[in-house]
Design an enzyme around this catalytic site. Structure first.
Site, mmCIF file in Angstrom:
data_model
loop_
_atom_site.group_PDB
_atom_site.id
_atom_site.type_symbol
_atom_site.label_atom_id
_atom_site.label_comp_id
_atom_site.label_asym_id
_atom_site.label_seq_id
_atom_site.Cartn_x
_atom_site.Cartn_y
_atom_site.Cartn_z
ATOM 1 N N HIS A 63 -28.272 -55.964 27.503
ATOM 2 C CA HIS A 63 -27.966 -55.613 28.885
ATOM 3 C C HIS A 63 -27.607 -54.132 28.968
ATOM 4 O O HIS A 63 -27.460 -53.461 27.948
ATOM 5 C CB HIS A 63 -26.850 -56.490 29.455
ATOM 6 C CG HIS A 63 -25.506 -56.279 28.826
ATOM 7 N ND1 HIS A 63 -25.269 -56.493 27.493
ATOM 8 C CD2 HIS A 63 -24.312 -55.892 29.362
ATOM 9 C CE1 HIS A 63 -23.986 -56.251 27.238
ATOM 10 N NE2 HIS A 63 -23.388 -55.875 28.341
ATOM 11 N N HIS A 65 -24.941 -52.329 30.030
ATOM 12 C CA HIS A 65 -23.630 -51.694 29.984
ATOM 13 C C HIS A 65 -23.696 -50.643 28.862
ATOM 14 O O HIS A 65 -24.409 -50.821 27.877
ATOM 15 C CB HIS A 65 -22.520 -52.729 29.704
ATOM 16 C CG HIS A 65 -22.109 -53.489 30.932
ATOM 17 N ND1 HIS A 65 -21.577 -54.757 30.898
ATOM 18 C CD2 HIS A 65 -22.162 -53.143 32.257
ATOM 19 C CE1 HIS A 65 -21.310 -55.168 32.132
ATOM 20 N NE2 HIS A 65 -21.658 -54.207 32.971
ATOM 21 N N ASP A 67 -22.056 -49.482 26.327
ATOM 22 C CA ASP A 67 -21.858 -49.688 24.882
ATOM 23 C C ASP A 67 -23.034 -50.400 24.229
ATOM 24 O O ASP A 67 -23.076 -50.539 23.012
ATOM 25 C CB ASP A 67 -20.537 -50.431 24.606
ATOM 26 C CG ASP A 67 -20.344 -51.673 25.446
ATOM 27 O OD1 ASP A 67 -20.931 -51.769 26.536
ATOM 28 O OD2 ASP A 67 -19.587 -52.568 25.010
ATOM 29 N N HIS A 68 -24.002 -50.839 25.027
ATOM 30 C CA HIS A 68 -25.170 -51.541 24.477
ATOM 31 C C HIS A 68 -26.466 -50.745 24.638
ATOM 32 O O HIS A 68 -27.518 -51.208 24.219
ATOM 33 C CB HIS A 68 -25.322 -52.916 25.139
ATOM 34 C CG HIS A 68 -24.128 -53.794 24.889
ATOM 35 N ND1 HIS A 68 -24.114 -54.769 23.922
ATOM 36 C CD2 HIS A 68 -22.897 -53.788 25.444
ATOM 37 C CE1 HIS A 68 -22.916 -55.356 23.900
ATOM 38 N NE2 HIS A 68 -22.164 -54.779 24.822
ATOM 39 N N HIS A 141 -22.803 -63.065 32.196
ATOM 40 C CA HIS A 141 -22.134 -61.762 32.198
ATOM 41 C C HIS A 141 -22.339 -61.188 33.600
ATOM 42 O O HIS A 141 -23.273 -61.614 34.291
ATOM 43 C CB HIS A 141 -22.777 -60.891 31.107
ATOM 44 C CG HIS A 141 -21.927 -59.749 30.654
ATOM 45 N ND1 HIS A 141 -20.628 -59.900 30.235
ATOM 46 C CD2 HIS A 141 -22.205 -58.418 30.510
ATOM 47 C CE1 HIS A 141 -20.146 -58.719 29.878
ATOM 48 N NE2 HIS A 141 -21.079 -57.806 30.043
ATOM 49 N N ASP A 208 -22.561 -59.832 25.054
ATOM 50 C CA ASP A 208 -21.600 -60.061 26.122
ATOM 51 C C ASP A 208 -21.896 -61.308 26.963
ATOM 52 O O ASP A 208 -22.891 -61.369 27.694
ATOM 53 C CB ASP A 208 -21.537 -58.819 27.023
ATOM 54 C CG ASP A 208 -21.109 -57.590 26.235
ATOM 55 O OD1 ASP A 208 -21.143 -57.654 24.985
ATOM 56 O OD2 ASP A 208 -20.755 -56.575 26.855
ATOM 57 N N HIS A 266 -17.972 -56.448 18.189
ATOM 58 C CA HIS A 266 -17.765 -56.039 19.574
ATOM 59 C C HIS A 266 -16.297 -56.246 19.966
ATOM 60 O O HIS A 266 -15.968 -56.973 20.890
ATOM 61 C CB HIS A 266 -18.711 -56.846 20.489
ATOM 62 C CG HIS A 266 -18.818 -56.341 21.904
ATOM 63 N ND1 HIS A 266 -17.958 -56.740 22.898
ATOM 64 C CD2 HIS A 266 -19.672 -55.476 22.478
ATOM 65 C CE1 HIS A 266 -18.297 -56.157 24.032
ATOM 66 N NE2 HIS A 266 -19.328 -55.378 23.802
HETATM 67 ZN ZN ZN Z 1 -21.280 -55.885 28.883
#
Ligand code: ZN
Length: 309
Positions: A63, A65, A67-68, A141, A208, A266
């Site tokens: 996804h 976000h 941090d990914h 999520h 997530d 994570h």
């Molecule tokens: Zn996320």
């Protein structure tokens, strides 16, 4: 021997810490080298692991976000800089195509590498690879998120002593494999009599998500499960609210799904001592447990023992 292992680039959720880079993982699976969820700094973390941009065959993003995915611009530009000679496949949630387009062309560069862009637009979407089937499952999520699993089909291993006992050799072996049986010396010999099942291996990557059926679907019988455990049970209510798992929940999923090696990662920066994740997980899961650290490698465990055919 083919190599199957996980290389951990980073293990922090949301923000990097002094000890943990943003998320990022590489799966080596025979001739596939798959980069999962490259967070910020992934290009430099790769340098420390010996995996080069040229090695990468595929990128999977769960996804959009930060941090990914904030490692995508650097990694994608590096593919061109290093003149990667073959197309690199990229999978991500189709709903995030605008984010991907911006990350891909975040700054000016001379683009030579070819990306085979294959967004995931449906729960259960599959991609056939040489070493198995890559499958995406929708997770729970706040934004569109997919987990992935790689499932190698069961194979068949012939038993030379049994073949010899029936006097089967040379092209007759291939004939028996194709037809499932062979008539020799007035008797029908079936494939099951001269072979054992070679169990396929499974890798699952669950990022997530709140707890949902697809977490279990992805984890089912995984030899190696990489799963987010952002929080501890003390923050269970917060975890549920923001669509995340606790270490205990992740371990329960692993236990109920027959997982062999469980990799927790994570982590929220609020926890100083990672042993707390192990302690909480141990209450539920008795198998091989790894609380991931940056720049470590986790082997896919050896195949399950073949069962008699
Ligand atoms: Zn996320």
């Amino acid at each position: 021997m083919s190599m199957r292992e996980l290389v951990v680039l980073g293990t922090a959720s949301q923000t990097p810490t002094r000890a943990r880079n943003h998320n990022g993982y590489v799966l080596r699976w025979d001739d596939e080298v798959i980069l999962f969820d490259p967070g910020e700094g992934s290009q430099r973390q790769l340098l420390h692991t010996g995996v080069t941009a040229t090695d990468l065959t595929r990128i999977c993003v769960t996804h959009f976000h930060g941090d990914h995915c904030l490692g995508l611009p650097g990694t994608i530009q590096r593919l061109s800089l290093d003149r990667v000679p073959r197309p690199v496949a990229v999978h991500f949630p189709a709903g995030g195509a605008d984010y991907f387009a911006r990350l891909r062309h975040a700054s000016s560069f001379h683009e030579t590498a070819e990306l085979a862009v294959e967004p995931i637009s449906a729960d259960g979407q599959r991609v056939a690879l040489r070493g198995g089937v890559l499958e995406a499952r929708r997770l729970r999520h706040p934004i569109e998120t997919y987990g992935y699993r790689l499932v190698e089909p069961d194979g068949c291993r012939m038993l030379p002593q049994r073949l010899a006992a029936y006097g089967i050799s040379g092209p007759a072996v291939g004939e028996l494999l194709r037809a499932g049986h062979l008539d020799v010396g007035g008797r029908r010999v079936t494939r099951d009599e001269v072979s054992v099942t070679r169990p396929g291996q499974r890798f699952a990557f669950v990022m997530d998500t709140g707890l949902c059926d697809n977490v279990y679907a992805l984890a089912e019988h995984a030899d190696l499960l990489v799963i987010e455990s952002t929080f501890l049970a003390s923050e269970a209510a917060l975890a549920a609210e923001v669509g995340h798992l606790t270490a205990g929940q992740a371990a329960q999923v692993a236990a109920e799904s027959g997982v062999r090696t469980l990799v927790l990662t994570h982590f929220s920066q609020r926890y100083g001592d990672a042993r707390r994740f192990a302690d909480e997980a141990r209450e539920h899961f008795a198998g091989e447990l790894v609380v991931a650290e940056d720049l470590t490698t986790v082997p896919v465990p050896p195949r399950r023992v073949p069962s008699a055919g």
